[in-house]
Each structure stands twice: as C-alpha cells, then as structure tokens.
Design an enzyme around this catalytic site. Structure first.
Site, PDB file in Angstrom:
ATOM      1  N   SER A 157       3.540  -9.033   2.143  1.00 17.47           N
ATOM      2  CA  SER A 157       2.092  -8.892   2.325  1.00 17.47           C
ATOM      3  C   SER A 157       1.494  -8.483   0.990  1.00 17.47           C
ATOM      4  O   SER A 157       2.205  -7.949   0.125  1.00 17.47           O
ATOM      5  CB  SER A 157       1.820  -7.782   3.361  1.00 17.47           C
ATOM      6  N   TYR A 170       2.989   0.600   7.728  1.00 20.09           N
ATOM      7  CA  TYR A 170       3.041  -0.834   7.397  1.00 20.09           C
ATOM      8  C   TYR A 170       3.171  -1.032   5.882  1.00 20.09           C
ATOM      9  O   TYR A 170       4.039  -1.785   5.407  1.00 20.09           O
ATOM     10  CB  TYR A 170       1.774  -1.516   7.928  1.00 20.09           C
TER      11      TYR A 170
END
Ligand code: NAD
Length: 272
Positions: A157, A170
């Site tokens: 990401s 995350y």
C-alpha cells in the site's frame, strides 16, 4: 517485443492469488487468467464470489479453481499450496494480496484489533511467501516457462510509506511487508526468485467503501490524488501481469506504486 511470439505473456504458468474473490485480488486473478495463467483463486469465507471469478477466467479461455484458506493459519496455507500442486503440478506466481483493516484511534485500539491485522496482513504474507519460495526452490527454473524459478508479488500500500493516523495496525503491517519483501528479495535472488510489491493508492473496492460513501467524501479523497481519479482493480491487475512476467525479469526487491500520484505530497501544491 512483448508477446511477439504470439503466446500469451503468462502462458503455461500457475498462479495463486490470495483474497482473489473480491476487489483488487479479483481484478488481479482475472488479469492473470487473461494473460494465459492458470489461476488458483483463494478465498476466506464465501465460495460464491470466488466461483464467479473462476467462471470469468474459464470464459476468457484459461483454467482456474477456488480454494478456501485463512492465510493467517499455517495449516491452511499448506493446504492451499497442496491443493494447487495437486491440481496443476506446481506454482510459478504468488500474488499475496489478502489484507484487512480494523480501524480505531490509537488510544482506543484493542490488542485484538492490532493482532488480527498483523496476523492477516503480515504473518499471512510470511506464510504464503515462504510456501511459494520453498516450492520454487524445490522445482528450480523451467527455462521454457520463465527465466525465474518463481515470482512473488506482495500487495502492499502507499501506507508502507505514508503514516496513517487511526490505522496504526494497518500502516505498521504494510511497513512490515516492505522489509519482509526486500529482505526475502536479497536472500533469494541468487535462487532466481523475484519478489516485489505493488503499492496501490485508493482503489475502489469493498475495503474503502465507507471512505467514499458520499460525494463529499469522494471529493475529499480526490484531493489526495493528483491524477484526478480513484483507481480500479483492473489498474492493479495490469501491474501484476507485468511484474509476474519475464518483461520485468530484472526487477526484484522494489515496490511499484500505482497510486495516481498520491505519494507526491499533493497537500503541498500551492502551499510553499
Ligand atoms: P477487499 O476487502 O476486497 O479484499 C481483501 C481480501 O482479503 C478479501 O477477498 C478477503 O476475503 C481476503 N481476506 C481477508 N482476510 C483473509 C484471511 N484471513 N485469509 C485469506 N483471505 C483473507 O479489499 P481490497 O482493497 O481488494 O484489498 C486487497 C489488498 O489490497 C489488501 O492487502 C489491501 O490492504 C490492499 N490495498 C488496497 C487498497 C485500496 O484502496 N483498495 C489500497 C492499498 C492497498
């Protein structure tokens, strides 16, 4: 020239896509299938959507199966690879895509929510990457199939770089994926294994439905994307096909960001 021998780019290659029944994983699975790969579509809980992706790949002229497995569990990952090898003989491409969010303000984040995100997003990568690498080493290079013994793509990401308040679990998991990927790349390059990450920006999938629920929220999100559009799963599928193919044979240990410029600090435009 790419594809100049008229064979599809991933002809005869076997691919596993974890979390392949929805969002980016489904887009990647379809793209790999369209490029000629036989695809194992891993899913976590519901067989229905995975079977739809399998049907799409078959319609496009390749082969696919759906296999249930929880990537955070070692026995499940072993079963996923065993089912793949039983059906197709080996595996050449792993797209380790499964990932979850369990968001909370840092002061309120429970150990349970921290742990589950690390288990799926980071330990899941460890287990799948290790299982794939072991199979690649065991089989070795098949020159008629690919220049590499195997190719691994970790779904990371932009948050392997961009800090993310309210999503500490995350962001920490994706930061971990970055150095897992790079360290494995350093260790296994001599064995002809390539491993890279894709770093998506904002891609329209179930994971971020809430962040783009209303036109106002979508407008806010677009302020972070210089290229002016939210990405599609197919955008990531195209990147995955390239990273999985010999067209990227000299590329290992890097993250390819596909983010419409999100990493370009758009907040600084007109501000300095
Ligand atoms: P998604 O929710 O559609 O996909 C996540 C997939 O992971 C689902 O198929 C889900 O079933 C699977 N999964 C969850 N827990 C699992 C487990 N324990 N075992 C096996 N599979 C499991 O969302 P997505 O956006 O397609 O996310 C795919 C990946 O892309 C994730 O790693 C996510 O972090 C990453 N990503 C997404 C975006 C985005 O904007 N959508 C941006 C950057 C990175």
């Amino acid at each position: 020239m790419p594809g100049s021998d008229a064979r599809p780019l991933l002809h005869s290659q076997i691919a596993i896509v974890t979390g392949g029944s929805s969002g980016i994983g489904a887009g990647v699975a379809r793209a790999l299938g369209a490029a000629g790969a036989k695809v194992v579509v891993n899913y976590h809980s519901e067989a229905g959507p995975a079977n739809e992706v399998v049907a799409d790949i078959e319609k496009a002229g390749s082969e696919a199966i759906a296999v249930q497995a929880d990537v955070s569990k070692a026995a499940d990952v072993q079963r996923l690879f065993a089912a793949t090898i039983e059906k197709f003989g080996t595996v050449h491409i792993l797209v380790s895509n499964s990932g979850i969010q369990k968001d909370a303000a840092f002061l309120d984040m429970t150990l349970e929510d921290w742990q589950r995100v690390i288990d799926v997003n980071l330990t899941g990568q460890f287990l799948c990457v290790q299982a794939a690498a072991r199979e690649f080493v065991k089989r070795g290079v098949q020159p008629e199939i690919s220049k590499a013994a195997g190719k691994i793509i970790c779904m990371s990401s932009v948050h392997e770089i961009i800090p993310w308040a309210g999503h500490v679990n995350y962001a920490a998991s994706k930061g971990g994926v970055m150095l897992l990927m790079k360290s494995v790349a350093q260790e296994l390059a001599p064995k002809k294994i390539r491993i890279n990450s894709i770093g998506p920006g904002a891609i329209a999938t179930p994971i971020n439905l809430e962040a783009r629920d209303t036109p106002a929220e979508e407008k806010d999100l677009l302020k972070l994307i210089p290229y002016g559009r939210i990405g599609e799963a197919a955008d990531i599928g195209k990147v995955a096909v390239w990273l999985a193919s010999d067209e990227s044979d000299y590329v290992t240990g890097t993250t390819l960001f596909a983010d419409g410029g999100m990493l370009l600090y758009p907040g600084f435009v007109g501000n300095g």
